[in-house]
Design an enzyme around this catalytic site. Structure first.
Site: not given
Ligand code: A2P
Length: 269
Positions: A20, A44, A49, A74, A105, A134, A155, A185, A224, A231-233
């Site tokens: 998104w 997703d 989008y 969606k 959606h 939603n 979702q 959030g 996201k 993404i890895e974390e």
């Molecule tokens: P970014 O895309 O710049 O990495 P959600 O999944 O709840 O919508 O949250 C997405 C938001 O959280 C994005 O702004 C993303 O930033 C940030 N984000 C995603 N993963 C992490 C993470 N592991 N640590 C800190 N911020 C994160």
């Protein structure tokens, strides 16, 4: 990758990458490619989008075979177009023969009008599974009363702060998998003190705690990020557990009062 059975017999990986607000282009291509390289098997996206083409490009660039990846898109309900026709257009943009999951959606114009077209998209083989997003408890039940093929996913925005227990219970009762979007959030929940304290004690990150809270209960989750290291974390969720005490403390963060409502702000009306 851990997965959950859907009520139509298909399986959804518990972890997916959400895209998104990621513009169509290299940022989205890279995020999808990295996620797949890092072991994600679920992406997703949505017609709204505007980045389905980049998702398809990222999929091809990753070299991961199409049949190993679960792809959701969606249906954009605003213009009341035909969901089956719009699914076909999504497939062309994505460059695939079929999506794994196709969901409405949001319930603009009411919860039932689009469903026959969603069922047709499935019958024509454009989507393996169909569902919604939603949808409140009332809307799900109105749809179930009319559907020949029931939705298998709803979702919604879901996290310890948006726990929506009445909606979750209704989904489970009807054999619908609740899937969590904005599980961090949109980043706001990462700074919460309780989340940080649990993360510190376990030697994990706040994102791990929030995402593990979902997957430990078999709730598919689609954080996201466009940063490779994040993404890895966010993918490292299956080598630790939250205790019952920690789950309960996180449950206590709910600000929705256990609502059956899917979203506090109906941006479409
Ligand atoms: P970014 O895309 O710049 O990495 P959600 O999944 O709840 O919508 O949250 C997405 C938001 O959280 C994005 O702004 C993303 O930033 C940030 N984000 C995603 N993963 C992490 C993470 N592991 N640590 C800190 N911020 C994160």
């Amino acid at each position: 990758m851990e997965a959950r059975d859907l009520s139509d017999g298909n399986r959804i990986p518990l972890l997916g990458l959400g895209v998104w607000q990621v513009p169509d282009g290299p940022e989205c291509v890279n995020a999808v490619k990295w996620a797949l390289e890092l072991g994600y098997r679920h992406i997703d996206t949505a017609q709204a989008y505007g980045n389905e083409e980049a998702v398809g490009e990222g999929l091809r660039a990753s070299g991961v075979p199409r049949d190993e990846v679960f792809i959701t898109t969606k249906f954009f309900p605003r213009q009341r177009r035909d969901p089956a026709e719009e699914a076909k257009r999504s497939l062309e943009r994505l460059g695939v023969d079929q999506v794994d999951l196709y969901i409405i959606h949001w319930p603009e114009g009411g919860p039932t009008w689009a469903w026959p077209g969603m069922e047709q998209a499935r019958e024509l083989g454009y989507a393996r599974s169909i569902g919604v997003s939603n949808f409140d408890v009332d809307e799900l039940e109105a749809l179930l009363a009319e559907a020949a093929t029931p939705p298998v996913v709803n979702q919604v925005q879901f996290s310890p702060f948006e726990h929506r227990t009445a909606l979750l219970e209704a989904c489970e009762r009807h054999g619908i998998a609740l899937e969590a979007y904005s599980p961090l959030g949109t980043g706001r929940h990462l700074g919460d003190e309780t989340v940080a304290e649990i993360a510190q004690r376990l030697g994990r990150t706040p994102a791990h705690v929030l995402l593990r809270w979902c997957v430990q209960r078999e709730i598919p989750v689609i954080p996201k990020s466009t940063h490779r290291e994040r993404i890895e974390e966010n993918g490292q969720l299956f080598d630790f557990e939250l205790s019952d005490d920690d789950l309960a403390r996180l449950d206590g963060l709910d600000r929705t009062g256990g609502t059956g409502v899917a979203t506090e702000h109906q941006w479409w009306s």
